[in-house]
Design an enzyme around this catalytic site. Structure first.
Site, PDB file in Angstrom:
ATOM      1  N   ASP A  20       0.825  -1.210   0.000  1.00  0.00           N
ATOM      2  CA  ASP A  20       0.000   0.000   0.000  1.00  0.00           C
ATOM      3  C   ASP A  20       0.865   1.268   0.000  1.00  0.00           C
ATOM      4  O   ASP A  20       1.956   1.280   0.569  1.00  0.00           O
ATOM      5  CB  ASP A  20      -0.912  -0.015   1.232  1.00  0.00           C
ATOM      6  N   ASN A  68     -10.691  -3.077  -6.172  1.00  0.00           N
ATOM      7  CA  ASN A  68      -9.893  -2.066  -6.893  1.00  0.00           C
ATOM      8  C   ASN A  68     -10.486  -1.676  -8.257  1.00  0.00           C
ATOM      9  O   ASN A  68     -10.080  -0.674  -8.840  1.00  0.00           O
ATOM     10  CB  ASN A  68      -8.441  -2.532  -7.083  1.00  0.00           C
TER      11      ASN A  68
HETATM   12  C1  FPP Z   1      -2.033   0.089  -3.236  1.00  0.00           C
HETATM   13  O1  FPP Z   1      -1.552   1.420  -3.242  1.00  0.00           O
HETATM   14  C2  FPP Z   1      -1.577  -0.591  -4.415  1.00  0.00           C
HETATM   15  C3  FPP Z   1      -2.369  -1.183  -5.350  1.00  0.00           C
HETATM   16  C4  FPP Z   1      -3.830  -1.208  -5.263  1.00  0.00           C
HETATM   17  C5  FPP Z   1      -1.811  -1.803  -6.540  1.00  0.00           C
HETATM   18  C6  FPP Z   1      -0.489  -2.440  -6.311  1.00  0.00           C
HETATM   19  C7  FPP Z   1      -0.012  -2.850  -7.609  1.00  0.00           C
HETATM   20  C8  FPP Z   1       1.268  -2.927  -7.949  1.00  0.00           C
HETATM   21  C9  FPP Z   1       2.417  -2.632  -7.079  1.00  0.00           C
HETATM   22  C10 FPP Z   1       1.559  -3.409  -9.314  1.00  0.00           C
HETATM   23  C11 FPP Z   1       1.303  -4.881  -9.349  1.00  0.00           C
HETATM   24  C12 FPP Z   1       2.009  -5.498 -10.384  1.00  0.00           C
HETATM   25  C13 FPP Z   1       2.792  -6.551 -10.229  1.00  0.00           C
HETATM   26  C14 FPP Z   1       3.556  -6.964 -11.394  1.00  0.00           C
HETATM   27  C15 FPP Z   1       2.956  -7.325  -8.967  1.00  0.00           C
HETATM   28  P1  FPP Z   1      -2.605   2.598  -3.341  1.00  0.00           P
HETATM   29  O2  FPP Z   1      -2.771   2.932  -4.767  1.00  0.00           O
HETATM   30  O3  FPP Z   1      -3.867   2.235  -2.633  1.00  0.00           O
HETATM   31  O4  FPP Z   1      -1.851   3.730  -2.590  1.00  0.00           O
HETATM   32  P2  FPP Z   1      -2.493   4.878  -1.714  1.00  0.00           P
HETATM   33  O5  FPP Z   1      -3.065   4.218  -0.486  1.00  0.00           O
HETATM   34  O6  FPP Z   1      -1.340   5.751  -1.392  1.00  0.00           O
HETATM   35  O7  FPP Z   1      -3.528   5.563  -2.553  1.00  0.00           O
END
Ligand code: FPP
Length: 233
Positions: A20, A68
């Site tokens: 996250d 998501n």
């Molecule tokens: C959460 O951060 C992250 C996600 C919902 C997506 C995570 C995806 C990746 C790291 C890419 C995946 C790909 C591979 C190849 C494993 P957020 O967007 O909720 O962050 P925030 O809380 O700061 O808004």
């Protein structure tokens, strides 16, 4: 400094990550959220390599949840594109980490090309010893409902815990020993609800793109201070 639990430091079998903080990481730099995910993939690759070096047998990452899809289409598209690029890269370079790929979640929602790529990667790495579970279109509640329906369809009338676990997406993995969540929130967010029953939880304010091998070492040190009693004394 916390004390060690005094026990032997057996290698940790399974670590799971709630990655996250990508969006906030990007925002802090005046970049669109998608850039945060791009750096999130880089962080994931660094951590996976470190897990391999540490001899961790199973790594699970929460890459995209069933919830998501509610994000702006531009962001969803960017995550799908990152996954497609990663899958293509892994297919070309399959022996890089020698992990067995397992995708947790309902693949039927994806277009044929992405689904076939995921299935091909699962098939061609099936004899690798270490497991990489990528939770993609995954939700813990969805997984439990899916497992119930699988068992009903198979005509099972009564289950025990082992039978139920064998119908989950994670059937090939032992339960996680340690679940690490970056980004400062103190919750599980529908991740590995069944499997987390006795996992040690570790939360850090570090945003995922900044989470590196040293941070993982710190989390593991913390893990070794815990006394796991599994309901006993
Ligand atoms: C959460 O951060 C992250 C996600 C919902 C997506 C995570 C995806 C990746 C790291 C890419 C995946 C790909 C591979 C190849 C494993 P957020 O967007 O909720 O962050 P925030 O809380 O700061 O808004």
């Amino acid at each position: 400094m916390k004390e060690s639990n005094g026990g032997e430091r057996r290698p940790i079998g399974h670590i799971a990550f709630i990655m996250d903080g990508n969006g906030r990481w990007a925002k802090q730099r005046g970049l669109p959220r998608e850039h945060g995910h791009r750096f999130g993939v880089k962080a994931f690759e660094r951590i996976l390599e470190h897990c391999r070096d540490l001899g961790i047998g199973t790594v699970t990452v929460y890459a995209f949840s069933t919830e998501n899809w509610k994000r702006p289409q531009k962001e969803v598209d960017a995550i799908m594109k990152l996954m497609d690029r990663y899958l293509a890269e892994c297919e070309k370079n399959m022996d890089r980490y020698r992990f067995r790929f397992v995708f947790l979640g309902d693949k039927s929602v994806f277009d044929t090309e992405r689904r076939q790529r995921m299935e091909r990667l699962e098939r061609t790495t099936a004899d690798h010893e270490r497991i990489l579970n990528i939770a993609f279109n995954y939700g813990g509640r969805d997984e439990i409902v899916h497992a119930c329906n699988r068992l009903i369809a198979a005509g099972v009338e009564c289950v025990d815990e082992a039978t139920f676990a064998s119908a989950l997406y994670t059937a090939s993995s032992a339960d996680p020993d340690l679940i690490i969540r970056t980004g400062g929130d103190l919750r599980i967010s529908n991740f590995l609800l069944w499997q987390a029953a006795y996992a040690e939880l570790y939360f850090t304010d570090k945003l995922w793109p900044d989470f590196g091998p040293d941070d993982l070492d710190e989390a593991i040190e913390d893990f070794y201070t815990r006394k796991r009693r599994y309901g006993g004394v």
